[in-house]
Write a protein that holds these residues in place. Structure first.
Motif, PDB file in Angstrom:
ATOM      1  N   GLU A  42      37.711  38.887  33.255  1.00 54.98           N
ATOM      2  CA  GLU A  42      38.323  39.976  32.233  1.00 54.98           C
ATOM      3  C   GLU A  42      37.240  40.439  31.344  1.00 54.98           C
ATOM      4  OE1 GLU A  42      41.642  38.418  30.468  1.00 54.98           O
ATOM      5  OE2 GLU A  42      42.655  37.903  32.342  1.00 54.98           O
TER       6      GLU A  42
ATOM      7  N   LYS B 193      35.136  43.038  33.293  1.00 55.22           N
ATOM      8  CA  LYS B 193      35.993  44.206  33.565  1.00 55.22           C
ATOM      9  C   LYS B 193      35.782  45.367  32.599  1.00 55.22           C
ATOM     10  CE  LYS B 193      40.078  44.865  35.103  1.00 55.22           C
ATOM     11  NZ  LYS B 193      41.223  44.516  35.573  1.00 55.22           N
TER      12      LYS B 193
ATOM     13  N   ALA C  89      32.838  48.274  32.696  1.00 58.06           N
ATOM     14  CA  ALA C  89      33.651  49.430  33.154  1.00 58.06           C
ATOM     15  C   ALA C  89      33.390  50.706  33.592  1.00 58.06           C
ATOM     16  CB  ALA C  89      34.700  49.771  31.912  1.00 58.06           C
TER      17      ALA C  89
ATOM     18  N   GLU D  97      43.932  39.244  39.186  1.00 59.62           N
ATOM     19  CA  GLU D  97      43.785  40.887  38.995  1.00 59.62           C
ATOM     20  C   GLU D  97      45.123  41.333  38.474  1.00 59.62           C
ATOM     21  OE1 GLU D  97      41.124  42.859  41.396  1.00 59.62           O
ATOM     22  OE2 GLU D  97      41.436  41.319  42.803  1.00 59.62           O
TER      23      GLU D  97
END
Length: 281
Positions: free
Chosen positions: A46, A49, A53, A280
């Motif tokens: 996470e 991510k 990004a 996810e």
């Protein structure tokens, strides 16, 4: 005075009773929070991510994101990814010509990838680059020798940093500066290399059995020009170059790198990652 004392004792008992109930309730909430705590590898996913990004070739996360990801990586232990030093990944066989390295694929998308290299003693990942990529590496256990380089780009115009060593060799050599040449033993800080510095080209040699958790942002991609290139390295003093002068005491910090094609000293097998799974959202 007697009435006041009795009242005080009763209020005290009530207060203590409420406190015990409150403490019990608080402990229960804490226990539920512990039960709901995400596995470290999920937290890593996470965080990646968010940090990657906007990742693309040449992307470097801002300092606060680098610190955030480094902190998450720093907290990951072998057991968090289902690894132990006594597992078959970290053994060698007398029949193997070179120690076999296992790669455990955790996750990959166009923005980043996560995986673990498992090296038995004397296992080597040869010198290679990470073009346009920011790479975080966490040594989970064991002792590993790391040697890394950056290209020399700040030489005077009259000082050549690319040479053709001989007519018989068609592949040119390029001058690189050694950034790291040392043994590292877990636990140690995660290492970070950047697209243009920090040791973008490196070689891993397992002194003992060891495991390395790698995060690449963005990952290798031939279609986007992020192709993994391997190199031979040669001491600076092996070649005499007109117009290139480096003080004698600094020469050991420079080497010539030459692209290579054959990797007879590398055998990497992909294996199933059996640690906590990524969810996810």
């Amino acid at each position: 005075m007697g009435i006041d004392k009795a009242l005080a004792e009763r209020k005290g008992r009530e207060f203590c009773g409420i406190s015990r109930e409150t403490i019990a309730s608080s402990n229960s909430r804490r226990n539920r929070r512990r039960q709901r705590k995400k596995p470290p590898v999920q937290m890593l996913f996470e965080t990646c991510k968010v940090v990657f990004a906007s990742a693309g070739t040449g992307f470097v996360p801002p300092p606060q994101d680098i610190d955030k990801l480094r902190s998450v990586l720093d907290g990951i232990r072998p057991e968090d990814v289902g690894l132990r030093p006594d597992m078959p990944y970290f053994r060698t066989s007398a029949t193997q010509r070179v120690p076999r390295i296992q790669y455990l694929h955790i996750y990959e998308c166009e923005k980043f990838s996560m995986g673990i290299f498992c090296l038995p003693p004397s296992g080597v990942i040869p010198l290679h680059n990470h073009p346009g990529m920011t790479v975080f590496s966490k040594l989970l256990f064991g002792t590993m020798h790391i040697k890394s380089y950056d290209w020399v780009v700040d030489m005077p115009p009259e000082s050549p940093n690319i040479i053709n060593p001989s007519e018989s060799q068609t592949r040119e050599m390029r001058l690189a500066k050694v950034k790291v040449d040392a043994d590292f033993t877990a636990p140690c800080n995660p290492s970070i290399l950047y697209p243009e510095d920090g040791g973008n080209m490196h070689c891993f040699t397992a002194v003992t059995a060891c495991a390395v958790l790698d995060v690449l942002g963005p990952p290798y991609s031939d279609t986007e020009g992020r192709h993994c290139t391997y190199y031979h390295n040669f001491p600076f003093s092996n070649f005499s170059v007109d117009g290139l002068s480096i003080p004698e005491e600094e020469k050991s910090a420079y080497e010539w790198l030459q692209e290579r094609e054959e990797l007879e000293d590398l055998e990497v097998n992909g294996k199933m990652y059996n640690g906590p799974k990524i969810v996810e959202s």
